[in-house]
Scaffold this active site. Structure first.
Site, PDB file in Angstrom:
ATOM      1  N   GLU A  25       0.793  -1.242   0.000  1.00 18.95           N
ATOM      2  CA  GLU A  25       0.000   0.000   0.000  1.00 18.95           C
ATOM      3  C   GLU A  25       0.821   1.285   0.000  1.00 18.95           C
ATOM      4  OE1 GLU A  25      -2.766  -0.469   3.267  1.00 18.95           O
ATOM      5  OE2 GLU A  25      -3.569  -2.331   2.445  1.00 18.95           O
TER       6      GLU A  25
ATOM      7  N   ASN B 263       2.058  -5.216  -3.172  1.00 22.77           N
ATOM      8  CA  ASN B 263       0.641  -5.484  -2.901  1.00 22.77           C
ATOM      9  C   ASN B 263      -0.111  -4.179  -2.637  1.00 22.77           C
ATOM     10  OD1 ASN B 263      -1.389  -7.585  -2.256  1.00 22.77           O
ATOM     11  ND2 ASN B 263      -1.280  -6.805  -0.160  1.00 22.77           N
TER      12      ASN B 263
ATOM     13  N   HIS C 213     -10.397  -5.721  -2.588  1.00 22.24           N
ATOM     14  CA  HIS C 213     -11.516  -5.492  -1.671  1.00 22.24           C
ATOM     15  C   HIS C 213     -12.562  -4.721  -2.472  1.00 22.24           C
ATOM     16  CE1 HIS C 213      -9.287  -6.870   1.792  1.00 22.24           C
ATOM     17  NE2 HIS C 213      -8.285  -6.059   1.500  1.00 22.24           N
TER      18      HIS C 213
ATOM     19  N   GLU D  12      -6.429 -10.464  -1.385  1.00 14.96           N
ATOM     20  CA  GLU D  12      -7.279 -10.192  -0.214  1.00 14.96           C
ATOM     21  C   GLU D  12      -8.734 -10.077  -0.633  1.00 14.96           C
ATOM     22  OE1 GLU D  12      -5.794  -6.866   2.124  1.00 14.96           O
ATOM     23  OE2 GLU D  12      -3.712  -7.457   1.800  1.00 14.96           O
TER      24      GLU D  12
ATOM     25  N   ASP E 208     -12.455  -9.842  -1.132  1.00 18.24           N
ATOM     26  CA  ASP E 208     -13.769  -9.867  -0.478  1.00 18.24           C
ATOM     27  C   ASP E 208     -14.658  -8.894  -1.225  1.00 18.24           C
ATOM     28  OD1 ASP E 208     -12.887  -7.399   0.606  1.00 18.24           O
ATOM     29  OD2 ASP E 208     -12.632  -8.205   2.627  1.00 18.24           O
TER      30      ASP E 208
HETATM   31  O1  G3I Z   1      -5.553  -8.164  18.878  1.00 19.09           O
HETATM   32  C1  G3I Z   1      -6.013  -6.913  19.383  1.00 19.09           C
HETATM   33  C2  G3I Z   1      -6.777  -7.112  20.661  1.00 19.09           C
HETATM   34  O2  G3I Z   1      -5.930  -7.633  21.639  1.00 19.09           O
HETATM   35  C3  G3I Z   1      -7.360  -5.762  21.087  1.00 19.09           C
HETATM   36  O3  G3I Z   1      -8.172  -5.951  22.221  1.00 19.09           O
HETATM   37  C4  G3I Z   1      -8.196  -5.156  19.999  1.00 19.09           C
HETATM   38  C5  G3I Z   1      -8.722  -3.782  20.344  1.00 19.09           C
HETATM   39  O4  G3I Z   1      -8.750  -2.916  19.255  1.00 19.09           O
HETATM   40  O5  G3I Z   1      -7.395  -5.017  18.844  1.00 19.09           O
HETATM   41  C6  G3I Z   1      -6.886  -6.248  18.343  1.00 19.09           C
HETATM   42  O6  G3I Z   1      -6.079  -5.983  17.221  1.00 19.09           O
HETATM   43  C7  G3I Z   1      -6.791  -5.708  16.033  1.00 19.09           C
HETATM   44  C8  G3I Z   1      -6.353  -6.720  14.982  1.00 19.09           C
HETATM   45  O7  G3I Z   1      -6.938  -6.414  13.752  1.00 19.09           O
HETATM   46  C9  G3I Z   1      -6.742  -8.153  15.357  1.00 19.09           C
HETATM   47  O8  G3I Z   1      -8.131  -8.281  15.388  1.00 19.09           O
HETATM   48  C10 G3I Z   1      -6.436  -4.316  15.573  1.00 19.09           C
HETATM   49  O9  G3I Z   1      -6.956  -3.361  16.492  1.00 19.09           O
HETATM   50  C11 G3I Z   1      -6.999  -4.066  14.208  1.00 19.09           C
HETATM   51  O10 G3I Z   1      -6.491  -2.826  13.723  1.00 19.09           O
HETATM   52  C12 G3I Z   1      -6.550  -5.157  13.242  1.00 19.09           C
HETATM   53  O11 G3I Z   1      -7.159  -4.923  12.009  1.00 19.09           O
HETATM   54  C13 G3I Z   1      -6.530  -5.541  10.905  1.00 19.09           C
HETATM   55  C14 G3I Z   1      -6.106  -4.490   9.913  1.00 19.09           C
HETATM   56  O12 G3I Z   1      -5.597  -5.108   8.744  1.00 19.09           O
HETATM   57  C15 G3I Z   1      -5.025  -3.613  10.493  1.00 19.09           C
HETATM   58  O13 G3I Z   1      -4.632  -2.677   9.596  1.00 19.09           O
HETATM   59  C16 G3I Z   1      -7.517  -6.520  10.292  1.00 19.09           C
HETATM   60  O14 G3I Z   1      -7.720  -7.617  11.192  1.00 19.09           O
HETATM   61  C17 G3I Z   1      -6.957  -7.058   8.969  1.00 19.09           C
HETATM   62  O15 G3I Z   1      -7.954  -7.807   8.304  1.00 19.09           O
HETATM   63  C18 G3I Z   1      -6.565  -5.894   8.082  1.00 19.09           C
HETATM   64  O16 G3I Z   1      -6.023  -6.414   6.877  1.00 19.09           O
HETATM   65  C19 G3I Z   1      -5.629  -5.438   5.910  1.00 19.09           C
HETATM   66  C20 G3I Z   1      -4.390  -5.968   5.227  1.00 19.09           C
HETATM   67  O17 G3I Z   1      -3.387  -6.247   6.178  1.00 19.09           O
HETATM   68  C21 G3I Z   1      -3.880  -4.990   4.184  1.00 19.09           C
HETATM   69  N1  G3I Z   1      -4.924  -4.613   3.247  1.00 19.09           N
HETATM   70  C22 G3I Z   1      -6.168  -4.156   3.842  1.00 19.09           C
HETATM   71  C23 G3I Z   1      -6.699  -5.165   4.846  1.00 19.09           C
HETATM   72  C24 G3I Z   1      -8.027  -4.734   5.421  1.00 19.09           C
HETATM   73  O18 G3I Z   1      -7.896  -3.569   6.169  1.00 19.09           O
END
Ligand code: G3I
Length: 302
Positions: free
Chosen positions: A127, A169, A206, A235, A237
């Site tokens: 990105e 990516n 996406h 990715e 969806d």
């Molecule tokens: O694990 C912690 C947890 O301990 C905490 O209580 C909670 C509170 O906010 O956060 C949890 O972490 C979260 C993590 O996902 C696991 O669920 C983060 O806040 C959250 O920001 C994170 O989001 C991820 C995101 O990337 C971060 O940028 C998404 O799961 C993930 O699907 C998403 O994936 C991205 C790709 O890497 C890049 N392209 C876009 C895609 C979608 O946004």
């Protein structure tokens, strides 16, 4: 093929999903994963904040859990992501200049070395281009270390794991006429012309139900492929999970020989980063949706 992975394998491709380590103990989740997919991408576990929470201290526990789960079952692993402006550990977020550049390169080297021989393809840089019509690089602390930060990351990854495929990516790169798509294309073309190591381009894909499926998606895939790189849908969806759109995406990949795999960004709608959009192939109860049937039949018709 009677599963997504088996059907994709019939044309030498893989069909993968994003996986979260903490869900591997959920039997519905693991049951679908193990029977349907032959590739995994750790959803968050290989990101910079997860793997280097303190500078110089690497933490691979949950990523290793996914890698071991996959490799022991004959699945491939896509590594995601070595360098990104988001999900940086706190210590890195405030860094700049040559110390940041050095820290980023050390991160790439250490993580790619740890997974040497285990990860088939890395999202080396994620990105890095801006949204909108500028076609410019995205402003970030990494970008401000110099425009050559992307090629420096690719060279470090190649040196650390010479056999891994190295990918760039990004999202919103599905429509061939989009400025961001063109900008990524020009970067890849420039890298190929100058011998900067790059092997693949990841289109996150996406997709939203509001913006129509780009009729030139296949042109995007084949144009990148013509530069001499593999193309992977990394990715996928689709808001609302339109079976027709899912089917079109898969058919377009199958029509391009160098489109060698598709990864959906989660298994059940409840696993999605956008759960309210119900964008995936299984519902929250782990039942196949009609989009699943459309994908399987598209894979089998290729
Ligand atoms: O694990 C912690 C947890 O301990 C905490 O209580 C909670 C509170 O906010 O956060 C949890 O972490 C979260 C993590 O996902 C696991 O669920 C983060 O806040 C959250 O920001 C994170 O989001 C991820 C995101 O990337 C971060 O940028 C998404 O799961 C993930 O699907 C998403 O994936 C991205 C790709 O890497 C890049 N392209 C876009 C895609 C979608 O946004």
């Amino acid at each position: 093929g009677t599963t997504l992975g088996a059907a994709a394998a019939e044309s030498g491709r893989y069909f993968g999903t994003a996986v979260a380590a903490h869900k591997l103990g959920d039997s519905t989740y693991a049951g679908i994963l193990n029977s349907e997919f032959n590739s995994v991408t750790p959803e968050n576990e290989m990101k910079m904040d997860a793997t280097e929470p303190n500078q110089g201290q690497f933490s691979y526990g949950s990523a290793d859990q996914i890698v071991n789960h996959a490799l022991s079952r004959g699945m491939k692993v896509r590594g995601h992501a070595l360098a990104w402006h988001m999900q940086q550990p706190g210590w890195m977020q405030g860094m700049e200049g040559s110390s940041l550049r050095q820290a980023m390169l050390n991160h790439v080297t250490q993580v790619a070395t740890h997974y040497k021989g285990k990860v088939v393809a890395w999202d080396v840089v994620n990105e890095a281009f801006a949204d909108g019509s500028s076609g410019a690089r995205r402003d970030s602390n990494l970008q401000r270390t110099g425009n050559d930060w992307i090629e420096a990351a690719f060279k470090a990854a190649r040196a650390a794991d010479p056999n891994a495929k190295l990918c760039y990516n990004d999202y919103n790169t599905d429509d061939w006429s989009h400025a961001k798509t063109q900008a990524v294309y020009k970067m890849v073309q420039d890298f190929k012309n100058r011998g900067v190591p790059i092997d693949c381009v990841g289109l996150q894909s996406h997709m939203n139900s509001g913006s129509p499926y780009p009729s030139n998606y296949r042109t995007t895939l084949s144009s990148f492929a013509a530069l001499g790189v593999d193309v992977q849908i990394t990715e996928l969806d689709i808001q609302g999970a339109s079976p027709t759109t899912y089917s079109n995406v898969v058919k377009d990949c199958l029509a391009v020989p160098r489109c060698n795999g598709v990864t959906v960004w989660g298994i059940r709608d409840s696993d999605s980063w956008r759960p309210n959009d119900t964008p995936l192939l299984w519902n929250g109860n782990g039942q196949k949706k009609s989009a699943y049937d459309a994908v399987l039949s598209a894979l089998n018709s290729g």
